[in-house]
Design a protein around this motif. Structure first.
Motif, short mmCIF file in Angstrom:
data_model
loop_
_atom_site.label_atom_id
_atom_site.label_comp_id
_atom_site.label_asym_id
_atom_site.label_seq_id
_atom_site.Cartn_x
_atom_site.Cartn_y
_atom_site.Cartn_z
N GLU A 22 -19.48 -52.47 57.30
CA GLU A 22 -19.02 -53.17 58.50
C GLU A 22 -19.91 -52.86 59.71
OE1 GLU A 22 -14.97 -53.80 61.15
OE2 GLU A 22 -14.90 -52.54 59.38
N GLN A 26 -22.05 -55.61 61.93
CA GLN A 26 -21.89 -55.76 63.37
C GLN A 26 -23.23 -55.61 64.07
OE1 GLN A 26 -18.94 -52.78 64.20
NE2 GLN A 26 -17.26 -54.25 64.13
N VAL A 30 -17.66 -62.33 64.66
CA VAL A 30 -16.35 -61.72 64.51
C VAL A 30 -15.52 -62.46 63.46
CG1 VAL A 30 -14.19 -61.22 65.72
CG2 VAL A 30 -16.36 -60.82 66.86
N ASP A 31 -15.62 -63.78 63.43
CA ASP A 31 -14.88 -64.56 62.44
C ASP A 31 -15.31 -64.22 61.02
OD1 ASP A 31 -13.48 -65.82 64.45
OD2 ASP A 31 -14.81 -67.58 64.50
N ASP A 88 -13.93 -60.79 60.15
CA ASP A 88 -12.49 -60.89 59.85
C ASP A 88 -12.27 -61.46 58.46
OD1 ASP A 88 -11.68 -59.80 62.24
OD2 ASP A 88 -11.36 -61.73 63.23
N ARG A 129 -12.93 -58.71 56.03
CA ARG A 129 -11.82 -57.75 56.03
C ARG A 129 -10.64 -58.30 55.24
NH1 ARG A 129 -12.75 -57.61 61.65
NH2 ARG A 129 -14.15 -55.90 62.15
N ARG A 130 -10.34 -59.58 55.43
CA ARG A 130 -9.21 -60.19 54.69
C ARG A 130 -9.48 -60.18 53.19
NH1 ARG A 130 -9.32 -63.59 59.14
NH2 ARG A 130 -10.50 -65.18 58.03
N GLU A 183 -8.99 -56.61 51.95
CA GLU A 183 -7.56 -56.29 51.92
C GLU A 183 -6.86 -57.01 50.76
OE1 GLU A 183 -3.69 -56.34 54.84
OE2 GLU A 183 -5.68 -56.46 55.72
#
Length: 185
Positions: free
Chosen positions: A85, A89, A95-96, A99, A102-103, A106
């Protein structure tokens, strides 16, 4: 299975290392599990928190914990992290996109958790945390937030270096929580 109950000794200076040392000594003495009890009054345990990495060793530990603490609401806590991550960055990834990554991480962890709980054949609730801090702080913070009665942890790996690192982590968790702790051999 032999379970030893060890009462927490309140010491004015460094109580977590002192009590952890007593619990680990009981495990070295042959106990299969040590319940480190912090309170003085007897109470029924209602909620246990079990941090897991979904490994085979973690499954064995969960089964052992269920033998020691039957009929308890159990929360499986898995800390997941999106690999790379920081690099993404630094490379300017939006950012989208982060995310979305990350989803996906998860969702993969949640699917692994469902498979793990099915293999354990127990009723449990799965809690996933996206890790953005050291795991010791995440586990202690979650245990305090949900007011877990018992935190179930393995006694740790063998070996001088890995064992020392694990004991340091256990001391941190003990120092930052108020719940009882079940250490598994």
């Amino acid at each position: 299975m032999q379970t030893v109950v060890v009462g927490w000794q309140a010491r004015p200076w460094r109580p977590a290392p002192h009590n952890l040392g007593r619990a680990l000594a009981a495990l070295r003495g042959g106990a299969q599990a040590v319940l480190l009890v912090r309170g003085t009054g007897q109470r029924a345990y209602r909620h246990a928190l079990y941090p897991t990495d979904f490994s085979g060793a973690s499954l064995d530990g969960l089964r052992q914990a269920l033998r020691v603490l039957p009929r308890m609401r159990l929360t499986l806590l898995h800390l997941c992290r999106m690999c790379g991550e920081g690099r993404l960055q630094a490379a300017g990834v939006s950012v989208d996109t982060l995310d979305a990554c990350r989803r996906r991480a998860e969702a993969a962890a949640r699917a692994a958790g469902v498979r793990f709980a099915a293999r354990a054949a127990c009723e449990s609730r799965l809690a996933l945390l996206m890790l953005r801090q050291p795991w010791t702080l995440a586990v202690a913070g979650y245990a305090n937030m949900v007011r877990a009665d018992v935190l179930v942890l393995p006694a740790g790996p063998a070996g001088r270096w890995r064992g020392a690192m694990w004991r340091a982590a256990l001391r941190t968790v003990l120092a930052r929580t108020d719940c009882d702790v079940l250490l598994l051999a």
